[in-house]
Scaffold this motif. Structure first.
Motif, PDB file in Angstrom:
ATOM      1  N   PHE A  35       0.829  -1.198   0.000  1.00 35.60           N
ATOM      2  CA  PHE A  35       0.000   0.000   0.000  1.00 35.60           C
ATOM      3  C   PHE A  35       0.868   1.255   0.000  1.00 35.60           C
ATOM      4  O   PHE A  35       0.579   2.223  -0.709  1.00 35.60           O
ATOM      5  CB  PHE A  35      -0.971   0.010   1.178  1.00 35.60           C
ATOM      6  N   ALA A  36       1.961   1.241   0.767  1.00 37.36           N
ATOM      7  CA  ALA A  36       2.874   2.391   0.793  1.00 37.36           C
ATOM      8  C   ALA A  36       3.477   2.624  -0.595  1.00 37.36           C
ATOM      9  O   ALA A  36       3.612   3.778  -1.033  1.00 37.36           O
ATOM     10  CB  ALA A  36       3.971   2.177   1.829  1.00 37.36           C
ATOM     11  N   GLU A  37       3.798   1.542  -1.303  1.00 35.67           N
ATOM     12  CA  GLU A  37       4.323   1.678  -2.661  1.00 35.67           C
ATOM     13  C   GLU A  37       3.261   2.275  -3.590  1.00 35.67           C
ATOM     14  O   GLU A  37       3.580   3.089  -4.456  1.00 35.67           O
ATOM     15  CB  GLU A  37       4.788   0.324  -3.194  1.00 35.67           C
ATOM     16  N   LEU A  40       3.037   5.968  -2.871  1.00 32.40           N
ATOM     17  CA  LEU A  40       4.220   6.616  -3.435  1.00 32.40           C
ATOM     18  C   LEU A  40       4.100   6.760  -4.954  1.00 32.40           C
ATOM     19  O   LEU A  40       4.474   7.793  -5.521  1.00 32.40           O
ATOM     20  CB  LEU A  40       5.472   5.823  -3.078  1.00 32.40           C
ATOM     21  N   ALA A  41       3.528   5.751  -5.609  1.00 34.73           N
ATOM     22  CA  ALA A  41       3.423   5.754  -7.068  1.00 34.73           C
ATOM     23  C   ALA A  41       2.523   6.886  -7.589  1.00 34.73           C
ATOM     24  O   ALA A  41       2.696   7.334  -8.720  1.00 34.73           O
ATOM     25  CB  ALA A  41       2.897   4.409  -7.557  1.00 34.73           C
ATOM     26  N   CYS A 104      -4.029   0.997  -8.342  1.00 34.97           N
ATOM     27  CA  CYS A 104      -4.819   1.982  -7.589  1.00 34.97           C
ATOM     28  C   CYS A 104      -4.628   1.843  -6.083  1.00 34.97           C
ATOM     29  O   CYS A 104      -4.849   2.784  -5.347  1.00 34.97           O
ATOM     30  CB  CYS A 104      -6.298   1.913  -7.961  1.00 34.97           C
ATOM     31  N   GLY A 105      -4.257   0.671  -5.584  1.00 37.88           N
ATOM     32  CA  GLY A 105      -4.089   0.491  -4.146  1.00 37.88           C
ATOM     33  C   GLY A 105      -5.398   0.518  -3.396  1.00 37.88           C
ATOM     34  O   GLY A 105      -5.437   0.775  -2.194  1.00 37.88           O
ATOM     35  N   CYS A 106      -6.496   0.230  -4.087  1.00 34.67           N
ATOM     36  CA  CYS A 106      -7.835   0.345  -3.506  1.00 34.67           C
ATOM     37  C   CYS A 106      -8.091  -0.672  -2.399  1.00 34.67           C
ATOM     38  O   CYS A 106      -8.755  -0.376  -1.420  1.00 34.67           O
ATOM     39  CB  CYS A 106      -8.897   0.209  -4.596  1.00 34.67           C
ATOM     40  N   GLY A 107      -7.635  -1.896  -2.578  1.00 35.29           N
ATOM     41  CA  GLY A 107      -7.773  -2.899  -1.534  1.00 35.29           C
ATOM     42  C   GLY A 107      -9.105  -3.596  -1.457  1.00 35.29           C
ATOM     43  O   GLY A 107      -9.319  -4.401  -0.564  1.00 35.29           O
ATOM     44  N   GLN A 113      -5.103  -1.429 -12.226  1.00 37.72           N
ATOM     45  CA  GLN A 113      -4.555  -0.119 -12.528  1.00 37.72           C
ATOM     46  C   GLN A 113      -5.605   0.961 -12.331  1.00 37.72           C
ATOM     47  O   GLN A 113      -6.805   0.708 -12.399  1.00 37.72           O
ATOM     48  CB  GLN A 113      -4.044  -0.063 -13.964  1.00 37.72           C
ATOM     49  N   VAL A 114      -5.116   2.170 -12.092  1.00 35.17           N
ATOM     50  CA  VAL A 114      -5.988   3.334 -12.045  1.00 35.17           C
ATOM     51  C   VAL A 114      -6.667   3.436 -13.404  1.00 35.17           C
ATOM     52  O   VAL A 114      -6.020   3.310 -14.439  1.00 35.17           O
ATOM     53  CB  VAL A 114      -5.164   4.607 -11.745  1.00 35.17           C
ATOM     54  N   GLY A 115      -7.976   3.613 -13.399  1.00 38.42           N
ATOM     55  CA  GLY A 115      -8.710   3.713 -14.658  1.00 38.42           C
ATOM     56  C   GLY A 115     -10.191   3.896 -14.387  1.00 38.42           C
ATOM     57  O   GLY A 115     -10.614   4.163 -13.249  1.00 38.42           O
TER      58      GLY A 115
END
Length: 153
Positions: A35-37, A40-41, A104-107, A113-115
């Motif tokens: 999640f931290a990565e 950061l992204a 996206c790190g949504c979990g 991916q973000v989209g």
């Protein structure tokens, strides 16, 4: 005493929403480094704040989710969750506009991916939380009791 059917249905929606946020936050807590990565992204925070955001945001989701499921401070939880989702939605849209192809790190359900799928998911969650908040606010203004038991007519 009878239990209002509409109240039970809307309360069930609150419980499901709280459960989703509890699950998503817990996944982020259990997989902190991933999640931290992801945070950061996005390249929106200074590196010095990434750890703080990655440590704090999941716990907000977990606590708000648990409190919503338990029925504790429902309006506050719904407002907090709607605010978080609104921020997530703006961040995703900014990231898409910048052309970044990142997780996206949504979990919630899976890594992606973000989209537009993440935008749609967040829009649904925002409408869901805001709608339930509006319902809770209406109940409060009408002076309805917090209890699910309603006197029989």
């Amino acid at each position: 005493m009878r239990i209002s059917g509409s109240f039970m249905g809307l309360r069930a929606l609150e419980v499901v929403l709280g459960g989703l946020f509890f699950y998503a936050g817990l996944q982020k807590v259990l997989h902190f480094h991933e999640f931290a990565e992801a945070v950061l992204a996005y390249q929106l925070l200074p590196e010095s704040l990434v750890g703080l955001a990655a440590a704090g945001l999941p716990w907000l989701e977990v606590v708000a989710g648990v409190c919503l499921v338990a029925g504790f401070k429902r309006r506050s939880c719904l407002l907090l969750l709607a605010g978080l989702v609104a921020i997530f939605l703006v961040v995703i849209l900014i990231t898409m506009a910048r052309g970044l192809k990142i997780d996206c790190g949504c979990g919630l359900f899976s890594q992606r991916q973000v989209g537009w799928a993440a935008v749609l998911e967040d829009a649904v969650l925002l409408i869901w939380a805001a709608g339930l908040y509006g319902w809770e606010l209406l109940r409060y203004e009408k002076g309805e009791p917090e209890s699910i038991a309603q006197p029989a007519p």
